[in-house]
Design an enzyme around this catalytic site. Sequence first.
Site, mmCIF file in Angstrom:
data_model
loop_
_atom_site.group_PDB
_atom_site.id
_atom_site.type_symbol
_atom_site.label_atom_id
_atom_site.label_comp_id
_atom_site.label_asym_id
_atom_site.label_seq_id
_atom_site.Cartn_x
_atom_site.Cartn_y
_atom_site.Cartn_z
ATOM 1 C CB CYS A 1 -8.471 -3.948 -0.842
ATOM 2 S SG CYS A 1 -7.238 -4.541 -2.003
ATOM 3 N N GLY B 1 -9.719 1.762 -3.615
ATOM 4 C CA GLY B 1 -9.222 0.985 -4.749
ATOM 5 C C GLY B 1 -10.061 1.212 -5.979
ATOM 6 C CG ASN C 1 -7.956 -3.719 3.460
ATOM 7 O OD1 ASN C 1 -8.358 -2.927 4.296
ATOM 8 N ND2 ASN C 1 -6.900 -3.458 2.723
ATOM 9 N N GLY C 2 -5.354 -6.131 2.947
ATOM 10 C CA GLY C 2 -4.112 -6.247 3.699
ATOM 11 C C GLY C 2 -3.044 -6.869 2.842
ATOM 12 C CE1 TYR D 1 -4.077 10.353 -0.426
ATOM 13 C CE2 TYR D 1 -3.826 7.975 -0.412
ATOM 14 C CZ TYR D 1 -4.104 9.134 -1.093
ATOM 15 O OH TYR D 1 -4.404 9.101 -2.422
ATOM 16 C CB CYS E 1 3.305 0.067 3.501
ATOM 17 S SG CYS E 1 2.067 -0.826 4.459
ATOM 18 C CB CYS F 1 1.722 -0.309 12.141
ATOM 19 S SG CYS F 1 3.053 -0.452 10.915
ATOM 20 C CB CYS G 1 5.113 4.385 6.266
ATOM 21 S SG CYS G 1 3.718 5.016 7.212
#
Length: 466
Positions: free
Chosen positions: A2, A28, A102-103, A254, A394, A444, A447
């Site tokens: 988001c 989004g 967002n998350g 990305y 994710c 992190c 992925c």
Amino acid sequence: MCGIAGVFGTDLAPQLVYLQIYSLQHRGQESVGISSWDGKDLRTVKKGGRVLEAISREDLESLKGFSAIAHVRYSTSGDSGHVNAQPLERETPLGPTAVVHNGNIVNFLPLREELSKKGINFHYSSDTELFLALLEEEKVFLPEGLNLHPKDKEILPKIFYVLNRLKGAFSFLMIVGDKLIAGRDPLGFRPLCMGRKRDAILFASESCAFDIVEAQFWREVRPGEVIVVDESGIRSYFPFQSERHAKCIFELVYFARPDSYIFGDWVYTVRKKFGIELAKEDDVQADVVIPVPDSGVVPALGYAQERGIPFEMGLIRNHYVGRSFIEPTQELRNLRVLMKLSPNRSVLKGKKIVVIDDSLVRGTTSKRIVNMLRRAGAKEIHMRIASPPVVGPCYYGIDTPTREELIANRMTLEEIAEFIGVDSLKYLSLEGLRRAVKESGNFCDACFSNNYPIPVDTGALKRNRP
Ligand code: AMP
């Protein structure tokens, strides 16, 4: 994923936040919403669709105030319909309150169960509602030694209580009466930046949302930091500290826009380095380097410059694509990629090409692109991916398929190459990816590595998928 934005301290707050969220549209496209506060009324407009089409002139004129927050949504938790569009708002014990987030809150389900048992109602199926529902408990949390400004003594211990109960990724903005509150979870998974425009204070997921309103980037909100803005000023607190951080590396691969500055670096610079690292690990002979637009362009530039191979636009993107409802047969589905990309025969015919994309997830897009390149006459196609194989879903806010759907979990490298129809396939190594970012230990990369910084009850999460 988001995008969020907020403005405090100007009567143009609703208009500025509208422009900001427009520049975050890539984060989004499912729904958009804005809340504004004028000292008396909290007004909210929320719609399905994209910013320009969804928010009308009348909508924007109906929003008034010196404080506003906004959101563009790409659902990762809860139903994908615009019933869960943000901001979410309710009258809480702190007064009129609105929140954007967002998350992904990984302990959403147990917390919702716990609160429901206590009689606290949930009106949506989105994890963001926890920010409001937990306030109903009227509990407080104040770490020892943390001194609060007199203006914050009433509200902040209650907000800290809420944040202390949440596990996962949360960059958020809240309007709580006359205050705008911003914060990032202690591991700092998602970005959040702070800017200034004359006397106004702005927040946004990415710094590109300051350029669009001619505001100055000030700094990033730090992991674990909570910032309060009101008419008395700006105050920063660190109620939660973590030794290590877990900034999302996929933002750099990305998601974020290349012109943004996040996580202490320019997205463009890091993305180009992914291409340079990829080039250093490769020696395939080719005539041209072709990016898959737009996501492959920046790493392809890095790759081409490093290897000294000409960079050409072998695929041209149609910028007018919206939602397409062509779905019924496999053949028509295959044509869908042609709505977005078309082959540039003038640079492809008879050539040995290196095709660069940012990531390979399911592999279905690449398969169609390769088919298109072959039909356009490319002699050899060498696919290069500017990130490692995606092997882990994710749980912290990016919408990825399940573990089983990820192509790298179902096939070997050779099998994937055969499936997408290329002469060779190579990914950037995990080491190469980590070399391209500053302080890779503070990212992190679950992925790509399956190394999850916060344990997740995946069974519970699956039950909550739409
Ligand atoms: P595919 O391998 O067919 O799943 O498509 C992968 C392509 O989709 C990548 O090259 C990215 O440009 C893009 N992509 C990667 N992750 C996402 C995501 N979470 N949502 C939408 N598109 C994505």
